[in-house]
Design a protein around this motif. Sequence first.
Motif, PDB file in Angstrom:
ATOM      1  N   LEU A 156      -2.543   4.532  17.207  1.00 47.99           N
ATOM      2  CA  LEU A 156      -1.894   3.258  16.889  1.00 47.99           C
ATOM      3  C   LEU A 156      -2.632   2.561  15.744  1.00 47.99           C
ATOM      4  O   LEU A 156      -2.016   2.055  14.805  1.00 47.99           O
ATOM      5  CB  LEU A 156      -1.838   2.362  18.125  1.00 47.99           C
ATOM      6  N   VAL A 157      -3.960   2.553  15.795  1.00 45.93           N
ATOM      7  CA  VAL A 157      -4.756   1.966  14.715  1.00 45.93           C
ATOM      8  C   VAL A 157      -4.519   2.740  13.422  1.00 45.93           C
ATOM      9  O   VAL A 157      -4.327   2.150  12.350  1.00 45.93           O
ATOM     10  CB  VAL A 157      -6.256   1.936  15.086  1.00 45.93           C
ATOM     11  N   ILE A 158      -4.508   4.069  13.506  1.00 44.29           N
ATOM     12  CA  ILE A 158      -4.259   4.899  12.319  1.00 44.29           C
ATOM     13  C   ILE A 158      -2.887   4.585  11.731  1.00 44.29           C
ATOM     14  O   ILE A 158      -2.741   4.472  10.506  1.00 44.29           O
ATOM     15  CB  ILE A 158      -4.389   6.397  12.670  1.00 44.29           C
ATOM     16  N   LEU A 159      -1.886   4.419  12.590  1.00 48.56           N
ATOM     17  CA  LEU A 159      -0.533   4.093  12.127  1.00 48.56           C
ATOM     18  C   LEU A 159      -0.528   2.774  11.366  1.00 48.56           C
ATOM     19  O   LEU A 159      -0.008   2.694  10.247  1.00 48.56           O
ATOM     20  CB  LEU A 159       0.423   4.023  13.324  1.00 48.56           C
ATOM     21  N   PHE A 160      -1.121   1.731  11.927  1.00 54.29           N
ATOM     22  CA  PHE A 160      -1.107   0.418  11.280  1.00 54.29           C
ATOM     23  C   PHE A 160      -1.974   0.386  10.019  1.00 54.29           C
ATOM     24  O   PHE A 160      -1.548  -0.136   8.987  1.00 54.29           O
ATOM     25  CB  PHE A 160      -1.531  -0.685  12.257  1.00 54.29           C
ATOM     26  N   VAL A 161      -3.168   0.938  10.102  1.00 56.87           N
ATOM     27  CA  VAL A 161      -4.056   0.939   8.926  1.00 56.87           C
ATOM     28  C   VAL A 161      -3.467   1.809   7.819  1.00 56.87           C
ATOM     29  O   VAL A 161      -3.435   1.413   6.648  1.00 56.87           O
ATOM     30  CB  VAL A 161      -5.475   1.416   9.309  1.00 56.87           C
ATOM     31  N   GLY A 162      -2.984   2.998   8.176  1.00 56.79           N
ATOM     32  CA  GLY A 162      -2.379   3.885   7.179  1.00 56.79           C
ATOM     33  C   GLY A 162      -1.191   3.242   6.508  1.00 56.79           C
ATOM     34  O   GLY A 162      -1.048   3.299   5.277  1.00 56.79           O
ATOM     35  N   ASP A 163      -0.334   2.591   7.294  1.00 62.63           N
ATOM     36  CA  ASP A 163       0.837   1.941   6.713  1.00 62.63           C
ATOM     37  C   ASP A 163       0.426   0.793   5.785  1.00 62.63           C
ATOM     38  O   ASP A 163       0.989   0.632   4.700  1.00 62.63           O
ATOM     39  CB  ASP A 163       1.760   1.433   7.816  1.00 62.63           C
ATOM     40  N   LEU A 164      -0.551   0.003   6.198  1.00 66.79           N
ATOM     41  CA  LEU A 164      -1.034  -1.091   5.353  1.00 66.79           C
ATOM     42  C   LEU A 164      -1.578  -0.555   4.029  1.00 66.79           C
ATOM     43  O   LEU A 164      -1.269  -1.081   2.953  1.00 66.79           O
ATOM     44  CB  LEU A 164      -2.107  -1.887   6.092  1.00 66.79           C
ATOM     45  N   LEU A 165      -2.378   0.501   4.087  1.00 68.53           N
ATOM     46  CA  LEU A 165      -2.952   1.070   2.868  1.00 68.53           C
ATOM     47  C   LEU A 165      -1.865   1.653   1.965  1.00 68.53           C
ATOM     48  O   LEU A 165      -1.931   1.517   0.728  1.00 68.53           O
ATOM     49  CB  LEU A 165      -3.981   2.141   3.221  1.00 68.53           C
ATOM     50  N   ILE A 166      -0.859   2.285   2.551  1.00 67.21           N
ATOM     51  CA  ILE A 166       0.258   2.810   1.757  1.00 67.21           C
ATOM     52  C   ILE A 166       0.995   1.656   1.082  1.00 67.21           C
ATOM     53  O   ILE A 166       1.332   1.748  -0.109  1.00 67.21           O
ATOM     54  CB  ILE A 166       1.209   3.641   2.651  1.00 67.21           C
ATOM     55  N   GLN A 167       1.225   0.566   1.797  1.00 66.77           N
ATOM     56  CA  GLN A 167       1.911  -0.592   1.214  1.00 66.77           C
ATOM     57  C   GLN A 167       1.124  -1.144   0.017  1.00 66.77           C
ATOM     58  O   GLN A 167       1.707  -1.482  -1.021  1.00 66.77           O
ATOM     59  CB  GLN A 167       2.089  -1.699   2.267  1.00 66.77           C
ATOM     60  N   ILE A 168      -0.191  -1.225   0.151  1.00 65.84           N
ATOM     61  CA  ILE A 168      -1.028  -1.731  -0.948  1.00 65.84           C
ATOM     62  C   ILE A 168      -1.006  -0.758  -2.122  1.00 65.84           C
ATOM     63  O   ILE A 168      -0.816  -1.159  -3.279  1.00 65.84           O
ATOM     64  CB  ILE A 168      -2.478  -1.978  -0.477  1.00 65.84           C
ATOM     65  N   GLN A 169      -1.168   0.549  -1.849  1.00 64.48           N
ATOM     66  CA  GLN A 169      -1.181   1.547  -2.912  1.00 64.48           C
ATOM     67  C   GLN A 169       0.132   1.569  -3.682  1.00 64.48           C
ATOM     68  O   GLN A 169       0.143   1.671  -4.907  1.00 64.48           O
ATOM     69  CB  GLN A 169      -1.484   2.943  -2.343  1.00 64.48           C
ATOM     70  N   VAL A 170       1.231   1.446  -2.982  1.00 57.76           N
ATOM     71  CA  VAL A 170       2.539   1.440  -3.639  1.00 57.76           C
ATOM     72  C   VAL A 170       2.630   0.271  -4.610  1.00 57.76           C
ATOM     73  O   VAL A 170       3.118   0.419  -5.735  1.00 57.76           O
ATOM     74  CB  VAL A 170       3.677   1.397  -2.586  1.00 57.76           C
ATOM     75  N   ARG A 171       2.133  -0.871  -4.213  1.00 57.01           N
ATOM     76  CA  ARG A 171       2.201  -2.048  -5.092  1.00 57.01           C
ATOM     77  C   ARG A 171       1.261  -1.900  -6.298  1.00 57.01           C
ATOM     78  O   ARG A 171       1.602  -2.314  -7.406  1.00 57.01           O
ATOM     79  CB  ARG A 171       1.912  -3.308  -4.292  1.00 57.01           C
ATOM     80  N   LEU A 172       0.110  -1.278  -6.093  1.00 59.07           N
ATOM     81  CA  LEU A 172      -0.769  -0.993  -7.224  1.00 59.07           C
ATOM     82  C   LEU A 172      -0.082  -0.035  -8.199  1.00 59.07           C
ATOM     83  O   LEU A 172      -0.151  -0.217  -9.418  1.00 59.07           O
ATOM     84  CB  LEU A 172      -2.091  -0.391  -6.740  1.00 59.07           C
ATOM     85  N   GLU A 173       0.583   0.975  -7.661  1.00 57.68           N
ATOM     86  CA  GLU A 173       1.271   1.941  -8.517  1.00 57.68           C
ATOM     87  C   GLU A 173       2.463   1.312  -9.221  1.00 57.68           C
ATOM     88  O   GLU A 173       2.748   1.636 -10.369  1.00 57.68           O
ATOM     89  CB  GLU A 173       1.689   3.172  -7.705  1.00 57.68           C
TER      90      GLU A 173
END
Length: 196
Positions: A156-173
């Motif tokens: 569950l932590v991996i799901l939330f942290v991974g999703d948050l990091l993907i959201q940030i990376q997408v915006r950087l890209e």
Amino acid sequence: MKVFLLVYLLIFFGLAMILPSYRVWKTTGVNPYKLGKSESAHDYVGTLFRLTIFSVALVVIAFAFLPNLYEYLVPISYLSNVTLNTVGQTLLTIAVIWVLVAQVHMQKSWRIGIDEDVKTELVQTGLFKISRNPIFLGMRVMLLGLFLVLPSAATLVILFVGDLLIQIQVRLEEEFLTRTHGKAYLAYQKQVRRWI
């Protein structure tokens, strides 16, 4: 399930990450791995995402080989049922197929991270006509599928942290692609949604 998850990890990371990176390097001479170790936001997110992916591997290895250790990851027993397990396996399978198809469509533009040195083509064909970020979308689905197959506090932590990091990376890209491709990327943003 143990064999499925171990094979899945090898396929997902081997075929969807390592093989395309090797292919791009061999055909272009460019190393597509662009996550460094600087203090930039991009590299910091990259470091955290590498830790998240490493955590995925550790959870699967603990489940497959170290059941006593897996118990410390706080399994959520009331979510362990055939229906959710089947949904999770289906999502994992869809995710890997989706990512592999997106990799084919991306071709030489594939990068892990932001490439400030080599301008890549703006890919707008194939799955990129449906989603501006099909590979990240596949990774989000993969993390959800993993949680449903192995419901625990850790996944569950991996799901939330991974999703948050993907959201940030997408915006950087997105910021990078706007700087690099200008009006062409802004027009693409208007035509195709971020996810689906």
